[in-house]
Design an enzyme around this catalytic site. Structure first.
Site, PDB file in Angstrom:
ATOM      1  N   CYS A 100      -4.866   2.646  -3.665  1.00  0.00           N
ATOM      2  CA  CYS A 100      -3.765   3.201  -3.049  1.00  0.00           C
ATOM      3  C   CYS A 100      -2.564   2.113  -3.215  1.00  0.00           C
ATOM      4  O   CYS A 100      -1.586   1.919  -2.280  1.00  0.00           O
ATOM      5  CB  CYS A 100      -3.805   3.460  -1.440  1.00  0.00           C
ATOM      6  SG  CYS A 100      -5.089   4.609  -1.468  1.00  0.00           S
ATOM      7  N   LYS A 143     -10.476  -0.993  10.141  1.00  0.00           N
ATOM      8  CA  LYS A 143     -10.696  -2.057   9.541  1.00  0.00           C
ATOM      9  C   LYS A 143     -11.119  -3.157  10.157  1.00  0.00           C
ATOM     10  O   LYS A 143     -11.329  -4.180   9.593  1.00  0.00           O
ATOM     11  CB  LYS A 143      -9.482  -2.295   8.614  1.00  0.00           C
ATOM     12  CG  LYS A 143      -9.100  -1.031   7.423  1.00  0.00           C
ATOM     13  CD  LYS A 143      -7.866  -1.539   6.792  1.00  0.00           C
ATOM     14  CE  LYS A 143      -7.332  -0.165   5.952  1.00  0.00           C
ATOM     15  NZ  LYS A 143      -8.079   0.283   4.838  1.00  0.00           N
ATOM     16  N   HIS A 162       0.911  -1.131   0.045  1.00  0.00           N
ATOM     17  CA  HIS A 162       0.118   0.196   0.122  1.00  0.00           C
ATOM     18  C   HIS A 162       0.922   1.284  -0.173  1.00  0.00           C
ATOM     19  O   HIS A 162       1.990   1.074   0.346  1.00  0.00           O
ATOM     20  CB  HIS A 162      -0.756  -0.009   1.264  1.00  0.00           C
ATOM     21  CG  HIS A 162      -1.698   1.080   1.421  1.00  0.00           C
ATOM     22  ND1 HIS A 162      -1.414   2.428   1.820  1.00  0.00           N
ATOM     23  CD2 HIS A 162      -3.286   0.969   0.893  1.00  0.00           C
ATOM     24  CE1 HIS A 162      -2.769   3.209   1.860  1.00  0.00           C
ATOM     25  NE2 HIS A 162      -3.815   2.213   1.422  1.00  0.00           N
ATOM     26  N   GLN A 164      -4.673  -5.312   6.409  1.00  0.00           N
ATOM     27  CA  GLN A 164      -5.521  -6.533   5.695  1.00  0.00           C
ATOM     28  C   GLN A 164      -5.597  -7.713   6.337  1.00  0.00           C
ATOM     29  O   GLN A 164      -6.384  -8.603   6.002  1.00  0.00           O
ATOM     30  CB  GLN A 164      -5.328  -6.301   4.285  1.00  0.00           C
ATOM     31  CG  GLN A 164      -5.519  -5.059   3.542  1.00  0.00           C
ATOM     32  CD  GLN A 164      -6.893  -4.418   3.767  1.00  0.00           C
ATOM     33  OE1 GLN A 164      -7.971  -5.246   4.159  1.00  0.00           O
ATOM     34  NE2 GLN A 164      -7.112  -3.000   3.522  1.00  0.00           N
ATOM     35  N   ASP A 177       3.006  -4.819   7.891  1.00  0.00           N
ATOM     36  CA  ASP A 177       1.813  -4.027   7.656  1.00  0.00           C
ATOM     37  C   ASP A 177       0.673  -4.974   7.691  1.00  0.00           C
ATOM     38  O   ASP A 177       0.285  -5.612   6.826  1.00  0.00           O
ATOM     39  CB  ASP A 177       1.730  -3.252   6.461  1.00  0.00           C
ATOM     40  CG  ASP A 177       0.602  -2.466   6.198  1.00  0.00           C
ATOM     41  OD1 ASP A 177      -0.334  -2.706   6.982  1.00  0.00           O
ATOM     42  OD2 ASP A 177       0.416  -1.900   4.951  1.00  0.00           O
TER      43      ASP A 177
END
Ligand code: PLP
Length: 426
Positions: free
Chosen positions: A384, A246, A143, A223, A220
């Protein structure tokens, strides 16, 4: 379909999840007030949870309750309300630590979200450990928020960015990765799950290879955390970041996990109240981690909401959520692949909850607009993640992303709406 649980090395049962719990999606849906609304006179089909997830009543009520009963600033008041708010805030930190299986709550820094957490590491780790010529390894799956902070650092310090390629299905090329690791590599910063393709990165292999050369790894996890159990100790992650919104929590809050000795070795990211031990006009001294990184009044109400979101996901059982979502993704992949003219972008061996696709003859933005009029909310664009779009020579894709409240009937609605697009543009 994929094995999402493989992302964590720890068996879910050992982590307190009830793997055998039946998953009643209709009951889950009743917890999310927004899911009963209509758009353009049609039932809302919300397939954009990768951008931001909807909030259950439990989160909304926890935030309302703290404002109605226990709200005050934290860490500084001697009065009862401040103590209650501080207790709730620090309890939220403990919940995040347990959720990630961190060794202790002091390894959790509250941030505004994943973006701020990555910027914090880029700034503070960069200042302490990086100099011109040092290399940071990213991947093509990142991202923008795990690309741009490193470019800013490159412009400031003269570091070098190397990128792990992916194959045509969206799998990371581990052979090339091994070749990129060298004595110049000072950090690997990589996503856990690609927000554009859904690829689940084989993190354990990535981290083990880096650690063999004593290179720390930032993950990261934006997700990943809504879809799978994450155990930072089993993975060996040195830093792990995610955003609350999220994960069915509020906006404005996220977390940075940092292995304590490493985190505590970093200089502050921002200066202000609450992060100091002493201040004079000559010099200031700073608290230890995590408070050194939390300058100013934090997102108190949002931390309470995030804790409620974690409770919510844990109560459902992450194994049950995983099974439900893997079924949905498999069903959706089969259903859309069967429509002539639809191309699924990203067919990695291990995937989570994201289905990117294109429709022949229709721009993704037009597809998104027609789907919207049919009540189906998806994301259309570069997500993104422009480099990955370039990798596939695409300006954009349509992205349907699934969460614990989605159903097979909603996948059917998506497929019907895609057929409508084809009628309009065919
Ligand atoms: N990383 C990934 C993989 C994401 O999907 C996102 C948001 O879409 C981010 C980072 C940035 O999250 P935020 O905007 O909440 O900071």
């Amino acid at each position: 379909m994929s094995s999402l649980a493989r992302a964590s090395e720890a068996p879910l049962a050992a982590r307190g999840d009830n793997a055998m719990q039946a998953f009643d999606v209709e009951r889950v849906r009743r917890d999310f007030p927004i899911l009963s609304r209509q758009v353009y006179g049609r039932p809302l089909v919300y397939l954009d949870s990768a951008a931001s997830a909807q909030k259950p009543r439990q989160v909304i009520e926890a935030m309302t309750s703290v404002m109605e009963t226990s709200y005050a600033n934290v860490h500084r008041g001697v009065h009862k309300l401040s103590q209650e708010a501080t207790d709730l805030f620090e309890e939220a930190r403990r919940k995040v630590a347990a959720f990630l299986n961190a060794a202790k709550p002091d390894e959790i820094v509250f941030t505004r979200g994943a973006t701020e957490a990555i910027n914090l590491v880029a700034f503070s780790f960069g200042q302490k450990y990086l100099k011109a010529g040092d290399e940071v390894i990213l991947s093509w799956l990142e991202h923008h928020s795990n690309i741009v902070p490193w470019q800013l650092l490159r412009d400031r310090l003269g570091i070098v960015i190397k990128v792990i390629p992916i194959d045509a299905d969206g799998n990371l090329d581990l052979d090339v990765y091994h070749g990129l690791l060298s004595e110049r590599t000072k950090l690997v910063a990589i996503t856990h799950v690609s927000n554009a393709l859904g690829t689940v990165v084989p993190l354990k292999a990535v981290i083990d290879a880096a650690h063999a050369r004593e290179i720390p790894v930032l993950v990261d996890g934006c997700q990943a955390v809504p879809h799978m159990a994450v155990d930072v100790q089993a993975l060996g992650a040195d830093f792990y970041v995610f955003s609350g919104h999220k994960l069915f929590g509020p906006t404005g809050i996220g977390a940075l996990y940092g292995r304590f000795d490493l985190l505590d070795s970093l200089p502050p990211y921002q200066g202000g109240g609450e992060m100091i031990s002493t201040v004079s006009f000559e010099r200031s001294t700073f608290k230890r981690a995590p408070h050194r990184f939390e300058a100013g009044t934090p997102a108190i109400i949002e931390a309470v909401g995030l804790a409620a979101a974690i409770d919510y996901v844990e109560a459902l059982g992450r194994d049950a959520v995983h099974t439900h979502e893997a079924g949905l993704l498999g069903y959706a992949t089969d259903k859309l692949s069967a429509i002539p003219g639809v191309t699924v972008v990203g067919r990695a061996r291990d995937k989570a909850s994201i289905l990117s696709f294109t429709v022949e003859g229709a721009h993704p933005h037009d597809v998104g607009t027609v789907l919207d009029r049919a009540g189906v909310a998806v994301r259309a664009g570069h997500h993104c993640a422009q480099p990955i779009m370039d990798r596939f020579d695409l300006p954009a894709t349509v992205r349907a992303s699934f969460a614990l409240y989605n159903t097979r009937a909603e996948v059917d609605a998506l497929a019907d709406a895609v057929k409508l697009v084809q009628e309009l543009f065919g």
